[in-house]
Design a protein around this motif. Structure first.
Motif, PDB file in Angstrom:
ATOM      1  N   ASP A   1      48.330  12.434  42.872  1.00 52.41           N
ATOM      2  CA  ASP A   1      46.453  11.540  44.315  1.00 52.41           C
ATOM      3  C   ASP A   1      46.949  13.237  44.603  1.00 52.41           C
ATOM      4  O   ASP A   1      45.890  13.719  44.989  1.00 52.41           O
ATOM      5  CB  ASP A   1      46.860  10.948  44.707  1.00 52.41           C
ATOM      6  N   ALA A   2      48.134  13.918  45.907  1.00 52.12           N
ATOM      7  CA  ALA A   2      48.065  15.542  46.453  1.00 52.12           C
ATOM      8  C   ALA A   2      47.304  15.957  45.745  1.00 52.12           C
ATOM      9  O   ALA A   2      46.149  16.877  45.875  1.00 52.12           O
ATOM     10  CB  ALA A   2      49.482  15.382  47.071  1.00 52.12           C
ATOM     11  N   CYS A   3      47.908  16.269  44.452  1.00 50.68           N
ATOM     12  CA  CYS A   3      47.062  17.433  43.328  1.00 50.68           C
ATOM     13  C   CYS A   3      45.201  17.355  43.420  1.00 50.68           C
ATOM     14  O   CYS A   3      44.937  17.934  43.227  1.00 50.68           O
ATOM     15  CB  CYS A   3      47.731  17.060  42.107  1.00 50.68           C
ATOM     16  N   ARG A   4      45.334  15.397  42.892  1.00 48.07           N
ATOM     17  CA  ARG A   4      44.177  15.579  43.123  1.00 48.07           C
ATOM     18  C   ARG A   4      42.971  15.888  43.987  1.00 48.07           C
ATOM     19  O   ARG A   4      41.441  16.189  43.862  1.00 48.07           O
ATOM     20  CB  ARG A   4      43.983  14.360  42.627  1.00 48.07           C
ATOM     21  N   ASP A   5      43.774  15.295  45.033  1.00 49.81           N
ATOM     22  CA  ASP A   5      42.718  15.268  46.506  1.00 49.81           C
ATOM     23  C   ASP A   5      42.222  17.400  46.817  1.00 49.81           C
ATOM     24  O   ASP A   5      41.786  17.736  46.856  1.00 49.81           O
ATOM     25  CB  ASP A   5      43.977  15.069  47.850  1.00 49.81           C
ATOM     26  N   HIS A   6      43.882  17.282  46.125  1.00 47.87           N
ATOM     27  CA  HIS A   6      43.611  19.153  47.023  1.00 47.87           C
ATOM     28  C   HIS A   6      42.838  19.915  45.480  1.00 47.87           C
ATOM     29  O   HIS A   6      41.684  20.748  46.611  1.00 47.87           O
ATOM     30  CB  HIS A   6      44.824  20.161  46.515  1.00 47.87           C
TER      31      HIS A   6
ATOM     32  N   HIS B   1      36.922  21.835  44.457  1.00 48.18           N
ATOM     33  CA  HIS B   1      35.306  21.826  44.009  1.00 48.18           C
ATOM     34  C   HIS B   1      34.365  22.308  44.929  1.00 48.18           C
ATOM     35  O   HIS B   1      33.394  22.438  44.379  1.00 48.18           O
ATOM     36  CB  HIS B   1      35.586  20.559  42.949  1.00 48.18           C
ATOM     37  N   TYR B   2      34.451  21.441  45.700  1.00 44.80           N
ATOM     38  CA  TYR B   2      33.448  20.963  47.021  1.00 44.80           C
ATOM     39  C   TYR B   2      33.044  22.360  47.546  1.00 44.80           C
ATOM     40  O   TYR B   2      31.852  23.035  47.733  1.00 44.80           O
ATOM     41  CB  TYR B   2      34.147  20.315  48.466  1.00 44.80           C
ATOM     42  N   ARG B   3      34.415  23.381  47.878  1.00 46.75           N
ATOM     43  CA  ARG B   3      33.678  24.643  48.703  1.00 46.75           C
ATOM     44  C   ARG B   3      32.695  25.965  47.823  1.00 46.75           C
ATOM     45  O   ARG B   3      32.319  26.666  47.855  1.00 46.75           O
ATOM     46  CB  ARG B   3      35.469  25.235  49.189  1.00 46.75           C
ATOM     47  N   PHE B   4      33.477  25.172  45.980  1.00 47.40           N
ATOM     48  CA  PHE B   4      32.756  25.963  45.254  1.00 47.40           C
ATOM     49  C   PHE B   4      31.437  26.345  44.886  1.00 47.40           C
ATOM     50  O   PHE B   4      30.146  26.462  44.354  1.00 47.40           O
ATOM     51  CB  PHE B   4      33.890  26.153  43.967  1.00 47.40           C
ATOM     52  N   GLU B   5      31.531  24.609  44.849  1.00 46.39           N
ATOM     53  CA  GLU B   5      29.837  24.388  44.992  1.00 46.39           C
ATOM     54  C   GLU B   5      28.883  24.650  45.839  1.00 46.39           C
ATOM     55  O   GLU B   5      27.232  25.084  45.648  1.00 46.39           O
ATOM     56  CB  GLU B   5      29.935  22.719  45.523  1.00 46.39           C
ATOM     57  N   VAL B   6      29.041  24.547  47.425  1.00 47.36           N
ATOM     58  CA  VAL B   6      28.715  24.896  48.326  1.00 47.36           C
ATOM     59  C   VAL B   6      28.105  26.758  48.710  1.00 47.36           C
ATOM     60  O   VAL B   6      27.659  27.157  48.931  1.00 47.36           O
ATOM     61  CB  VAL B   6      29.580  24.791  50.060  1.00 47.36           C
ATOM     62  N   SER B   7      29.715  27.452  48.002  1.00 41.93           N
ATOM     63  CA  SER B   7      29.700  28.931  48.041  1.00 41.93           C
ATOM     64  C   SER B   7      30.975  28.931  47.395  1.00 41.93           C
ATOM     65  O   SER B   7      31.667  29.343  46.764  1.00 41.93           O
ATOM     66  CB  SER B   7      29.793  29.539  49.305  1.00 41.93           C
ATOM     67  N   PRO B   8      29.619  29.626  45.765  1.00 39.24           N
ATOM     68  CA  PRO B   8      30.820  30.035  44.627  1.00 39.24           C
ATOM     69  C   PRO B   8      31.065  31.114  44.841  1.00 39.24           C
ATOM     70  O   PRO B   8      32.579  31.414  44.424  1.00 39.24           O
ATOM     71  CB  PRO B   8      29.583  29.999  43.283  1.00 39.24           C
ATOM     72  N   ASP B   9      31.322  32.396  45.639  1.00 41.27           N
ATOM     73  CA  ASP B   9      31.570  33.591  45.938  1.00 41.27           C
ATOM     74  C   ASP B   9      31.426  33.516  47.478  1.00 41.27           C
ATOM     75  O   ASP B   9      30.435  34.325  47.976  1.00 41.27           O
ATOM     76  CB  ASP B   9      31.561  34.837  45.235  1.00 41.27           C
TER      77      ASP B   9
END
Length: 352
Positions: free
Chosen positions: A322-327, A332-340
C-alpha cells in the motif's frame, strides 16, 4: 711370677697370630668374594656375559673392576636408578641388546661415570631421554669437574651438581623410537648416535638446529619409515647440505605410495604434497556432516518462525504494498499536472 709372665707372653703371641691370620685371610679371600661372578652369568677377567638366561632384571652384584658387560636375550622390561646399585668406576662398555626393554628411568646409568659405549639396540624403546645419564654429586671442587651438565643446586646445606655420563657411542637401532629428543644432542661427549630402523617419520626444525650445533656428532638414520609430504621439506634441505648423516643416501620414503622406496635425496620439492591421513580425512568428514546437520537445524527453526508469524508477515507485506502504491500515485498525479516542472520554471523566468 715367672709362670704367669710366660703365660701372658704366650697369650699375646696367640692373639697376634690370630690377627695376622685374619689380615692374611682378608687380603687373599676378601677380594675374591667381592669380585664374585654374578649368577647365572659367565665372567672372564674384567668381562661379564649374561646371554639368554631369562632374566627379568639386571644382576645386582657385578664385580667392581668390571670393564665390559654383555646382557642379551632376556626379558628385562625396564631399567631404573636401582639397576646398578653400586658405582662401577672401570666400566666402559655396556651392551644390553635384545632384552625387550621398554623404558629407562632417570639416572639409570648415573653410577657408571666412565661409560663410553652403550648398546640398547633391538629393544622396545619408544622414547629415550638424556636424563638416564644424569646423577647428582656433591661439589667439592666444581672447577675440576668436566662433565657438568647444568648449574649447581643448593639444598641449604650442600651444593650439588647434576653431571652426565660421558658416553660417546650410543646405539638405539631397531627400537620403536618415534621422536628424537633434541636435549639428547646436548651431551657434549656424544660422537655417534645410531637411530637406524626405528619409527621416525620426520625430524623437527628444532632438532635439525640442535644437530647443526654438534659438528663432531654423526647420526645414522637409515631404515626409518620417512613420510615424504610437504612437512619434510626442511629436513630434505638440511640433509642435502649436512654431513652429519653418513648413511643419508640410504634414506628412503615409506609413504605416500607414489614415493615408496624412493631415496630422499632424489625427490624434487614439487613431488611433496600435503595429503591428509586417513584419520584426518575421517575427522573432516565428521566435521562436514556435523556442519550440515547444524545448518539444517537452523533452516528448520527459520521456517518454523515464518510459519508461526505468517499472519503478521502477510500484514507487513500488505502495508509495504500500500505504501508503494500511494507513493507511485503521487508521482503519477504530479506528472499529469506538469510533465516537466523544469520547463514551467524556465517559462516563468523568461516572462519576468
Amino acid at each position: 711370677m715367672r709362670v704367669s709372665g710366660t703365660r701372658l707372653l704366650s697369650d699375646w703371641r696367640h692373639v697376634i697370630t690370630q690377627k695376622l691370620c685374619l689380615v692374611l685371610f682378608l687380603k687373599v679371600f676378601a677380594p675374591a668374594l667381592c669380585q664374585a661372578c654374578p649368577d647365572p652369568c659367565q665372567c672372564n677377567e674384567t668381562a661379564v656375559r649374561c646371554e639368554n638366561q631369562g632374566l627379568f632384571a639386571l644382576p645386582q652384584a657385578f664385580p667392581r673392576d668390571v670393564k665390559y658387560i654383555l646382557v642379551t636375550g632376556n626379558n628385562i622390561s625396564d631399567l631404573t636408578n636401582k639397576s646398578f646399585p653400586t658405582v662401577l668406576e672401570q666400566l666402559t662398555k655396556l651392551l644390553l641388546p635384545g632384552n625387550n626393554i621398554e623404558q629407562i628411568g632417570p639416572e639409570a646409568f648415573g653410577k657408571l661415570p666412565n661409560l663410553n659405549f652403550l648398546d640398547l639396540s633391538n629393544n622396545k624403546l619408544r622414547m629415550f631421554s638424556p636424563e638416564v645419564f644424569f646423577s647428582k654429586k656433591l661439589m667439592l671442587n666444581p672447577s675440576s669437574n668436566k662433565s657438568v651438565y647444568s648449574s649447581p643446586q643448593n639444598d641449604g646445606n650442600n651444593t650439588w651438581q647434576v653431571v652426565a655420563v660421558q658416553v660417546s657411542t650410543l646405539n638405539l637401532s631397531n627400537n620403536n623410537l618415534f621422536f628424537l629428543d633434541k636435549t639428547l644432542l646436548s651431551l657434549a661427549s656424544l660422537r655417534l648416535l645410531d637411530l637406524r630402523s626405528n619409527a621416525l617419520k620426520v625430524l623437527q626444525n628444532s632438532t635439525l638446529a640442535a644437530l647443526s650445533q654438534c659438528p663432531d656428532l654423526q647420526v645414522l638414520l637409515a631404515g626409518n619409515p620417512w613420510l615424504c609430504d610437504c612437512n619434510i621439506e626442511d629436513f630434505l634441505s638440511w640433509l642435502r647440505e649436512s654431513d652429519r648423516v653418513p648413511d643419508k643416501f640410504n634414506l628412503s620414503c615409506l609413504s605416500p605410495k607414489e614415493l615408496q622406496d624412493v631415496t630422499l635425496l632424489q625427490i624434487n620439492r614439487s613431488e611433496l604434497q600435503c595429503v591428509f591421513s586417513s584419520g584426518m580425512k575421517g575427522v573432516l568428514e565428521t566435521s562436514y556432516v556435523f556442519l550440515g546437520m547444524v545448518l539444517a537445524f537452523i533452516g528448520l527453526i527459520f521456517l518454523l518462525v515464518l510459519y508461526l508469524n505468517r499472519k503478521g508477515i502477510k500484514r507487513w507485506l500488505y502495508n509495504i504494498r500500500d505504501a508503494c502504491r500511494d507513493h507511485m500515485e503521487g508521482y503519477h498525479y504530479r506528472f499529469e499536472v506538469s510533465p516537466d516542472p523544469r520547463l514551467d520554471q524556465l517559462c516563468m523566468n523568461s516572462e519576468a
